[in-house]
Design an enzyme around this catalytic site. Structure first.
Site: not given
Ligand code: DQA
Length: 147
Positions: A77, A107, A100, A98, A23, A18, A74, A10-11
């Site tokens: 959240a 954080r 990120h 995995e 990011y 964003r 990835n 998501p997002n």
């Molecule tokens: C994320 C880190 C997560 O905590 C966050 O909710 C994201 C992006 C990252 O790529 O740094 O949406 O996965």
């Protein structure tokens, strides 16, 4: 030809717009293009996916059991909330990464725990968009080692 599935949670469709201070300014389409270029160079097939919905991500992981050899994910959240995504990944037998973009450990505390980390082979954190090609290279090398 090996097939590698890259799943974005998501997002991540908003990357570039964003919170760029966290990011970066690279968009998801640009990340997809660099991964595709690397996949072409190294002779693997790529599926690059994004969804804001947990169930869609679980369905893709199940589909990967049939047609893909490795997964880079990835989970956004969902990393910090989803036992269901962890269980789906656990049932996938190939190598898993995995990834990120941000260093989640610098954080908020709720980002320090991942349901996903115990069921993957490798974790790439805080390398920004470059974590994707790093993870992809690792997966391609792991698949080559098995042959
Ligand atoms: C994320 C880190 C997560 O905590 C966050 O909710 C994201 C992006 C990252 O790529 O740094 O949406 O996965």
């Amino acid at each position: 030809m090996s097939c590698i599935m890259i799943i974005n949670g998501p997002n991540l469709n908003l990357l570039g717009k964003r919170e760029p201070e966290i990011y970066g300014t690279t968009t998801l389409a640009e990340i997809r293009d660099s991964c595709q270029k690397l996949a072409d160079e190294r002779g693997v097939e790529l599926e690059f996916l994004q969804s804001n919905h947990e169930g869609a991500i679980i369905d893709w992981i199940h589909e990967a059991r049939e047609r893909c050899d490795a997964i880079l994910i990835n989970p956004g959240a969902f990393t910090h909330t989803s036992v269901a995504i962890r269980d789906a990944l656990s049932a996938f037998n190939g190598p898993k990464v995995e990834c990120h973009l941000s260093n989640v450990h610098t954080r908020e505390e709720f980002r320090h725990h991942s349901y996903i980390s115990p069921v993957v082979n490798s974790i790439i954190i805080g390398a920004g968009w470059r974590g994707y090609p790093m993870g992809l290279n690792y997966l391609i090398d792991s698949l080559a080692d098995k042959k």
